[in-house]
Design an enzyme around this catalytic site. Sequence first.
Site, short mmCIF file in Angstrom:
data_model
loop_
_atom_site.label_atom_id
_atom_site.label_comp_id
_atom_site.label_asym_id
_atom_site.label_seq_id
_atom_site.Cartn_x
_atom_site.Cartn_y
_atom_site.Cartn_z
N ASP A 134 143.76 -50.42 40.67
CA ASP A 134 144.79 -49.77 41.48
C ASP A 134 145.60 -50.80 42.25
O ASP A 134 146.83 -50.68 42.40
CB ASP A 134 144.15 -48.78 42.46
CG ASP A 134 143.39 -47.68 41.75
OD1 ASP A 134 143.83 -47.25 40.67
OD2 ASP A 134 142.35 -47.26 42.27
N HIS B 20 139.76 -43.43 43.64
CA HIS B 20 140.17 -44.06 42.38
C HIS B 20 140.55 -42.99 41.36
O HIS B 20 140.18 -43.06 40.20
CB HIS B 20 139.02 -44.92 41.86
CG HIS B 20 139.36 -45.71 40.62
ND1 HIS B 20 140.43 -46.58 40.54
CD2 HIS B 20 138.77 -45.75 39.40
CE1 HIS B 20 140.47 -47.13 39.34
NE2 HIS B 20 139.47 -46.63 38.62
#
Length: 348
Positions: free
Chosen positions: A185, A212
Site C-alpha cells: 500500500d 490492508h
Amino acid sequence: MESNSRVARLLGHLNPSEIAQAGLQALPTSAPSSKKPRVAVLGAAGGIGQPLALLLKASPLIGELSLYDIVGTEGVAADLSHIDSSVKVSSATGAEKLSDALYGCDLVVIPAGVPRKPGMTRDDLFNINASIVRDLCAAVAKYCPQAWVAIISNPVNSTVPIAAEVFKRAGTYDPRKLLGVTKLDVLRANMFIAEAIGKAPESVSVPVIGGHAGVTILPLLSQATPRVDVSAEKAKALTERIQDAGTEVVKAKAGKGSATLSMAYAAAKFAESCVLALQGQAVVECAYVESHLTDLPFFASQVRLGPSGVEEYLPLGRFSELEAKGFEALKSELRGSIQKGIDFVRKG
C-alpha cells in the site's frame, strides 16, 4: 560465544513453558544479532512465494533461506540454488516436513494461500486462507516460537488476528513480533503520487494507515514528503486508486492472477527491514500490528522496529478533512474483519 549460540538455537525450538519445565533460562531476545538470519518463506512455490524467494536469495542481509510449500518446493529451491549469492537455500515439502523448514528461523514470512480472483468476495478468500494461516502459525508456535512473523496471506485484516489468537493459545504470543505486511500500500501510494506531482518515486514517502483492504487503506497525503499540492478532488481520486489498486491488477490480468510481483517486491523490502532491525538498526515501516493508537485492537501505522520487534508507535499526526472522514469510515469495516479472525480461532 559458540556455546551461547548453540544454546540459543536449542531454546529457539522450545516455547516458554517447555523452557521452564526443562529448568533452562532463556537468553535475552532483545539484543541485536550479529549473524545473518535464517528466513523461512511458507508458500514458497506460489505466485508471490517464488518471486519473493528470488529477491531474498539475492539479499546480502540473509544467511539462510528456508522454503516450504505443500508441492513443488524442491524445484524452486533447485532453481534458486544456481544463483551465485551466498544465501544458503533449503526446501521442505508437505506438513510432515514443516518442522524442518521452521527450526532455527529468525523470521517467518507467510504468503501461503490463494490469491483473490475476479468475482471472489473477501469472504471467499477468508474461508480458504484462514485455515492455512491458523495451521502454519500453530507450527511456528511449536518449532520457532521466538521468530518474527510477517503475514502476507489475505485478508490481512483478519489473518493477523487469527495468528495472534493461535500464538496466545500456545503461550508464545509476542505482539511486537507479529506483523501484517502492508508495505505494498505504501509503495503504491508513493508511485501514484509521484506520477501525479511529477517527482521520482524514490523521493516520495507517504504514510498509509488503517488496514490492508479497500476503504480500510488510508493514505495520508497531507503528511507526504515532499508536500503534495493537489486539489481536494484529485486527492480523493488518488486515495480511491490506492484503495482499489489490487482490483486494478486483478482486472488487468483478466482473471489469470493478482498482484504477485509487486507484492513479492514489497514483502522482500519489508523482510529486509525486519532483518536490519534484528541486527540492531532502527527502521521505520508501516505495518498492521496490535496497536494502542486507536480503539481498534489491530491497526496499520508507522512503527519503529528494533531488535525486540515493534519498539515504538509513531503518532498518527493531523488529518486533512478527507483523511478524517476516511478514518471514521474505515473503523467499522476493520473492526468487523478483526473480530471475524478472532472468532474463527475461538469458535473453531
